[in-house]
Design a protein around this motif. Structure first.
Motif, PDB file in Angstrom:
ATOM      1  N   LEU A  81      -0.338  -9.452   7.141  1.00 23.79           N
ATOM      2  CA  LEU A  81       0.298  -8.372   7.896  1.00 23.79           C
ATOM      3  C   LEU A  81       1.091  -7.457   6.965  1.00 23.79           C
ATOM      4  CD1 LEU A  81       1.114  -7.005  10.575  1.00 23.79           C
ATOM      5  CD2 LEU A  81       3.021  -8.619  10.688  1.00 23.79           C
ATOM      6  N   LEU A  82       1.818  -8.049   6.029  1.00 25.94           N
ATOM      7  CA  LEU A  82       2.588  -7.240   5.079  1.00 25.94           C
ATOM      8  C   LEU A  82       1.680  -6.370   4.218  1.00 25.94           C
ATOM      9  CD1 LEU A  82       5.370  -9.740   3.976  1.00 25.94           C
ATOM     10  CD2 LEU A  82       5.600  -7.728   5.455  1.00 25.94           C
ATOM     11  N   ARG A  83       0.527  -6.916   3.809  1.00 26.05           N
ATOM     12  CA  ARG A  83      -0.421  -6.106   3.030  1.00 26.05           C
ATOM     13  C   ARG A  83      -0.953  -4.945   3.851  1.00 26.05           C
ATOM     14  NH1 ARG A  83      -2.277 -10.978   1.101  1.00 26.05           N
ATOM     15  NH2 ARG A  83      -4.146 -10.895   2.382  1.00 26.05           N
ATOM     16  N   TRP A  84      -1.258  -5.200   5.124  1.00 28.74           N
ATOM     17  CA  TRP A  84      -1.752  -4.134   5.997  1.00 28.74           C
ATOM     18  C   TRP A  84      -0.676  -3.071   6.230  1.00 28.74           C
ATOM     19  CZ3 TRP A  84      -6.421  -2.698   7.427  1.00 28.74           C
ATOM     20  CH2 TRP A  84      -7.462  -3.617   7.297  1.00 28.74           C
ATOM     21  N   LEU A  85       0.570  -3.509   6.424  1.00 22.36           N
ATOM     22  CA  LEU A  85       1.658  -2.551   6.607  1.00 22.36           C
ATOM     23  C   LEU A  85       1.866  -1.706   5.347  1.00 22.36           C
ATOM     24  CD1 LEU A  85       4.270  -4.694   8.578  1.00 22.36           C
ATOM     25  CD2 LEU A  85       2.907  -2.774   9.446  1.00 22.36           C
ATOM     26  N   ARG A  86       1.798  -2.353   4.202  1.00 20.16           N
ATOM     27  CA  ARG A  86       1.954  -1.624   2.929  1.00 20.16           C
ATOM     28  C   ARG A  86       0.807  -0.630   2.733  1.00 20.16           C
ATOM     29  NH1 ARG A  86       5.255  -3.213  -1.383  1.00 20.16           N
ATOM     30  NH2 ARG A  86       5.100  -1.567  -2.882  1.00 20.16           N
ATOM     31  N   LEU A  87      -0.411  -1.041   3.054  1.00 15.86           N
ATOM     32  CA  LEU A  87      -1.555  -0.147   2.958  1.00 15.86           C
ATOM     33  C   LEU A  87      -1.397   1.042   3.904  1.00 15.86           C
ATOM     34  CD1 LEU A  87      -4.350   0.335   1.691  1.00 15.86           C
ATOM     35  CD2 LEU A  87      -5.314  -0.974   3.593  1.00 15.86           C
ATOM     36  N   GLY A  88      -0.932   0.775   5.132  1.00 18.69           N
ATOM     37  CA  GLY A  88      -0.681   1.863   6.080  1.00 18.69           C
ATOM     38  C   GLY A  88       0.391   2.818   5.584  1.00 18.69           C
ATOM     39  N   ALA A  89       1.457   2.267   4.992  1.00 17.26           N
ATOM     40  CA  ALA A  89       2.519   3.114   4.433  1.00 17.26           C
ATOM     41  C   ALA A  89       1.988   3.961   3.293  1.00 17.26           C
ATOM     42  CB  ALA A  89       3.692   2.252   3.964  1.00 17.26           C
ATOM     43  N   ASN A  90       1.108   3.384   2.466  1.00 13.24           N
ATOM     44  CA  ASN A  90       0.479   4.159   1.394  1.00 13.24           C
ATOM     45  C   ASN A  90      -0.351   5.308   1.954  1.00 13.24           C
ATOM     46  OD1 ASN A  90       1.512   2.648  -0.727  1.00 13.24           O
ATOM     47  ND2 ASN A  90      -0.222   1.239  -0.745  1.00 13.24           N
ATOM     48  N   HIS A  91      -1.088   5.047   3.025  1.00 13.45           N
ATOM     49  CA  HIS A  91      -1.909   6.100   3.638  1.00 13.45           C
ATOM     50  C   HIS A  91      -1.037   7.220   4.210  1.00 13.45           C
ATOM     51  CE1 HIS A  91      -5.377   3.874   2.712  1.00 13.45           C
ATOM     52  NE2 HIS A  91      -5.536   3.198   3.836  1.00 13.45           N
ATOM     53  N   VAL A  92       0.061   6.848   4.845  1.00 13.20           N
ATOM     54  CA  VAL A  92       0.986   7.861   5.365  1.00 13.20           C
ATOM     55  C   VAL A  92       1.523   8.712   4.214  1.00 13.20           C
ATOM     56  CG1 VAL A  92       3.225   8.199   6.495  1.00 13.20           C
ATOM     57  CG2 VAL A  92       1.590   6.563   7.443  1.00 13.20           C
ATOM     58  N   GLN A  93       1.871   8.067   3.105  1.00  8.47           N
ATOM     59  CA  GLN A  93       2.370   8.784   1.923  1.00  8.47           C
ATOM     60  C   GLN A  93       1.320   9.772   1.407  1.00  8.47           C
ATOM     61  OE1 GLN A  93       5.467   8.264   0.586  1.00  8.47           O
ATOM     62  NE2 GLN A  93       5.201   9.768  -1.015  1.00  8.47           N
ATOM     63  N   VAL A  94       0.079   9.337   1.345  1.00  7.25           N
ATOM     64  CA  VAL A  94      -0.997  10.211   0.874  1.00  7.25           C
ATOM     65  C   VAL A  94      -1.170  11.409   1.810  1.00  7.25           C
ATOM     66  CG1 VAL A  94      -3.506  10.341   0.557  1.00  7.25           C
ATOM     67  CG2 VAL A  94      -2.225   8.431  -0.405  1.00  7.25           C
ATOM     68  N   VAL A  95      -1.120  11.170   3.106  1.00  2.00           N
ATOM     69  CA  VAL A  95      -1.248  12.275   4.071  1.00  2.00           C
ATOM     70  C   VAL A  95      -0.099  13.267   3.906  1.00  2.00           C
ATOM     71  CG1 VAL A  95      -1.162  12.840   6.537  1.00  2.00           C
ATOM     72  CG2 VAL A  95      -2.640  10.989   5.728  1.00  2.00           C
ATOM     73  N   MET A  96       1.122  12.760   3.703  1.00  2.00           N
ATOM     74  CA  MET A  96       2.259  13.664   3.511  1.00  2.00           C
ATOM     75  C   MET A  96       2.098  14.505   2.246  1.00  2.00           C
ATOM     76  SD  MET A  96       5.742  11.813   4.779  1.00  2.00           S
ATOM     77  CE  MET A  96       5.440  10.148   4.238  1.00  2.00           C
ATOM     78  N   MET A  97       1.674  13.879   1.155  1.00  2.00           N
ATOM     79  CA  MET A  97       1.510  14.627  -0.096  1.00  2.00           C
ATOM     80  C   MET A  97       0.362  15.631   0.020  1.00  2.00           C
ATOM     81  SD  MET A  97       3.952  13.720  -2.048  1.00  2.00           S
ATOM     82  CE  MET A  97       4.998  13.420  -0.633  1.00  2.00           C
ATOM     83  N   ALA A  98      -0.718  15.266   0.695  1.00  2.00           N
ATOM     84  CA  ALA A  98      -1.832  16.199   0.896  1.00  2.00           C
ATOM     85  C   ALA A  98      -1.401  17.368   1.781  1.00  2.00           C
ATOM     86  CB  ALA A  98      -3.026  15.465   1.518  1.00  2.00           C
ATOM     87  N   THR A  99      -0.620  17.076   2.806  1.00  2.00           N
ATOM     88  CA  THR A  99      -0.108  18.128   3.681  1.00  2.00           C
ATOM     89  C   THR A  99       0.782  19.087   2.902  1.00  2.00           C
ATOM     90  OG1 THR A  99      -0.199  16.638   5.575  1.00  2.00           O
ATOM     91  CG2 THR A  99       1.207  18.588   5.789  1.00  2.00           C
ATOM     92  N   MET A 100       1.638  18.547   2.057  1.00  2.00           N
ATOM     93  CA  MET A 100       2.508  19.391   1.245  1.00  2.00           C
ATOM     94  C   MET A 100       1.679  20.257   0.307  1.00  2.00           C
ATOM     95  SD  MET A 100       5.720  18.434  -1.222  1.00  2.00           S
ATOM     96  CE  MET A 100       4.784  17.288  -2.180  1.00  2.00           C
ATOM     97  N   PHE A 101       0.644  19.696  -0.295  1.00  2.00           N
ATOM     98  CA  PHE A 101      -0.201  20.454  -1.212  1.00  2.00           C
ATOM     99  C   PHE A 101      -0.922  21.588  -0.486  1.00  2.00           C
ATOM    100  CE2 PHE A 101      -4.324  21.134  -3.279  1.00  2.00           C
ATOM    101  CZ  PHE A 101      -3.877  21.592  -4.510  1.00  2.00           C
ATOM    102  N   VAL A 102      -1.505  21.290   0.668  1.00  2.00           N
ATOM    103  CA  VAL A 102      -2.214  22.319   1.437  1.00  2.00           C
ATOM    104  C   VAL A 102      -1.250  23.416   1.879  1.00  2.00           C
ATOM    105  CG1 VAL A 102      -3.459  22.748   3.604  1.00  2.00           C
ATOM    106  CG2 VAL A 102      -4.088  20.806   2.164  1.00  2.00           C
TER     107      VAL A 102
END
Length: 178
Positions: A13-34
């Motif tokens: 569960l912790l690995r899945w939560l960490r992976l989800g947090a990483n994906h959210v981070q990537v979406v935020m950085m991509a949104t900022m770039f766009v």
């Protein structure tokens, strides 16, 4: 067969939560770039500057930094100025870690009621272009404080048990973090 996962679902569960947090981070950085590219395009190519792109950049930058520090970055990835602590024996380093972690926890817990008061007060304000309530924007700081309290409690407890953040990783953990 690995019984660790079947008996203890928490690591999975912790690995899945960490992976989800990483994906959210990537979406935020991509949104900022766009938003940044759109801002440049509208301002310098179309000669029609828009304010909402700047708001998106600022919001995703603030959220990205605090979200990343709270949920994505590991203790080993922290920037540490350890000129002094690198020169002392391991036992002293352990107790330095305990004292510093306890200090961080005390200061953050002590500041939490004031931070909460400020964040909830900001519900009366909203952003100029997008109209997003400021309490929603600043709420990430509360999550950051709680995450840092949990992290530094963990660091301090591990130091009391004799384990430090810079100790070599066990072989199984090293594979997971790679």
């Amino acid at each position: 067969m690995n019984f660790t996962y079947s008996l203890h679902p928490a690591p999975r569960l912790l690995r899945w939560l960490r992976l989800g947090a990483n994906h959210v981070q990537v979406v935020m950085m991509a949104t900022m770039f766009v938003a940044f590219i759109l801002q440049i395009t509208f301002r310098y190519v179309l000669n029609k500057p828009v304010a909402w792109t700047e708001e998106i950049c600022v919001i995703t930058w603030i959220w990205g930094i605090l979200w990343g520090a709270s949920f994505v970055m590991s203790n080993r990835e922290d920037i540490r100025f350890d000129v002094l602590i690198g020169q002392v024996p391991r036992e002293v380093k352990r107790w330095f870690t305990v004292v510093v972690s306890l200090s961080v926890v005390v200061i953050l817990v002590w500041s939490l009621p004031s931070a909460w008061s400020y964040v909830t007060f900001m519900k009366v304000e909203s952003t100029a272009s997008l109209g997003i309530r400021m309490d929603h924007l600043f709420s990430i700081y509360i999550a950051f404080v709680v995450a840092m309290v949990v992290r530094h409690l963990h660091i301090g407890i591990e130091a009391v048990r004799g384990r430090l953040y810079d100790d070599p990783l066990p072989a199984a953990s090293a594979k997971e973090t790679a």
